[in-house]
Design a protein around this motif. Sequence first.
Motif, mmCIF file in Angstrom:
data_model
loop_
_atom_site.group_PDB
_atom_site.id
_atom_site.type_symbol
_atom_site.label_atom_id
_atom_site.label_comp_id
_atom_site.label_asym_id
_atom_site.label_seq_id
_atom_site.Cartn_x
_atom_site.Cartn_y
_atom_site.Cartn_z
ATOM 1 N N VAL A 45 -1.697 12.091 -14.818
ATOM 2 C CA VAL A 45 -1.080 12.282 -13.583
ATOM 3 C C VAL A 45 -1.564 11.020 -12.334
ATOM 4 C CG1 VAL A 45 -0.593 13.608 -11.233
ATOM 5 C CG2 VAL A 45 0.120 14.424 -13.617
ATOM 6 N N ALA A 46 -3.068 11.131 -12.444
ATOM 7 C CA ALA A 46 -3.723 10.162 -11.555
ATOM 8 C C ALA A 46 -3.116 8.947 -12.002
ATOM 9 C CB ALA A 46 -4.956 10.229 -11.428
ATOM 10 N N ALA A 47 -3.092 8.260 -13.081
ATOM 11 C CA ALA A 47 -2.864 7.021 -13.761
ATOM 12 C C ALA A 47 -1.406 6.552 -13.153
ATOM 13 C CB ALA A 47 -3.091 6.862 -14.950
ATOM 14 N N LEU A 48 -0.427 7.567 -13.439
ATOM 15 C CA LEU A 48 1.005 7.344 -13.067
ATOM 16 C C LEU A 48 1.099 7.024 -11.480
ATOM 17 C CD1 LEU A 48 2.956 9.687 -15.292
ATOM 18 C CD2 LEU A 48 2.755 7.284 -15.404
ATOM 19 N N ILE A 49 0.316 8.005 -10.863
ATOM 20 C CA ILE A 49 0.647 7.894 -9.356
ATOM 21 C C ILE A 49 -0.160 6.358 -8.810
ATOM 22 C CG2 ILE A 49 -0.397 8.713 -7.193
ATOM 23 C CD1 ILE A 49 -0.056 11.423 -8.457
ATOM 24 N N THR A 60 -7.105 2.118 -10.377
ATOM 25 C CA THR A 60 -6.435 3.032 -10.827
ATOM 26 C C THR A 60 -7.106 3.765 -12.173
ATOM 27 O OG1 THR A 60 -4.447 1.838 -10.171
ATOM 28 C CG2 THR A 60 -4.169 3.777 -11.932
ATOM 29 N N VAL A 61 -7.581 3.137 -12.803
ATOM 30 C CA VAL A 61 -8.213 3.652 -13.972
ATOM 31 C C VAL A 61 -9.797 4.316 -13.452
ATOM 32 C CG1 VAL A 61 -9.408 3.299 -16.317
ATOM 33 C CG2 VAL A 61 -7.456 1.940 -15.916
ATOM 34 N N GLU A 62 -10.123 4.087 -12.764
ATOM 35 C CA GLU A 62 -11.460 4.455 -11.996
ATOM 36 C C GLU A 62 -11.207 6.068 -11.305
ATOM 37 O OE1 GLU A 62 -15.018 3.824 -8.874
ATOM 38 O OE2 GLU A 62 -13.594 2.175 -9.311
ATOM 39 N N ARG A 63 -10.030 5.812 -10.537
ATOM 40 C CA ARG A 63 -9.767 7.204 -9.916
ATOM 41 C C ARG A 63 -9.044 8.142 -10.870
ATOM 42 N NH1 ARG A 63 -7.023 3.504 -6.022
ATOM 43 N NH2 ARG A 63 -8.622 3.123 -4.474
ATOM 44 N N ALA A 64 -8.343 7.768 -11.868
ATOM 45 C CA ALA A 64 -7.843 8.504 -12.949
ATOM 46 C C ALA A 64 -8.935 9.251 -13.840
ATOM 47 C CB ALA A 64 -6.846 7.519 -14.044
ATOM 48 N N LEU A 65 -10.083 8.520 -14.314
ATOM 49 C CA LEU A 65 -11.237 9.048 -14.749
ATOM 50 C C LEU A 65 -11.753 10.048 -13.880
ATOM 51 C CD1 LEU A 65 -12.877 6.061 -16.769
ATOM 52 C CD2 LEU A 65 -11.907 8.031 -17.684
#
Length: 104
Positions: A45-49, A60-65
């Motif tokens: 979900v975080a990566a898609l957003i 994006t990847v850092e926040r998604a992790l």
Amino acid sequence: MKKKKSDEDDVQADEERLTSLRSHPNAGPAIRRVRAFGGLAGFGVAALIGFDGGSPFAATVERALEVGIASQTVAWAAAMLIWKRLLIAQAGAIARSHRKPTGA
């Protein structure tokens, strides 16, 4: 000396009767599944957003992790809470079913 021996016996008896959620045949695998799904769902979900918003790949990847780790922890805590309550209720139901009826 006798008092210490009986304390050790009580601890050993408790260990024989109780089981951890990790070693329970139903709870352990279910908690691991919920934890994994929670982490993957949070990451996805975080990566898609992030990608939908146009942010850079690395950010994006850092926040998604980070969101994945946080959602995995929240999912694990919720699963532990639910399974503890479920097993306590199950043990109570079994204890009630094994009691002798008093009005018979």
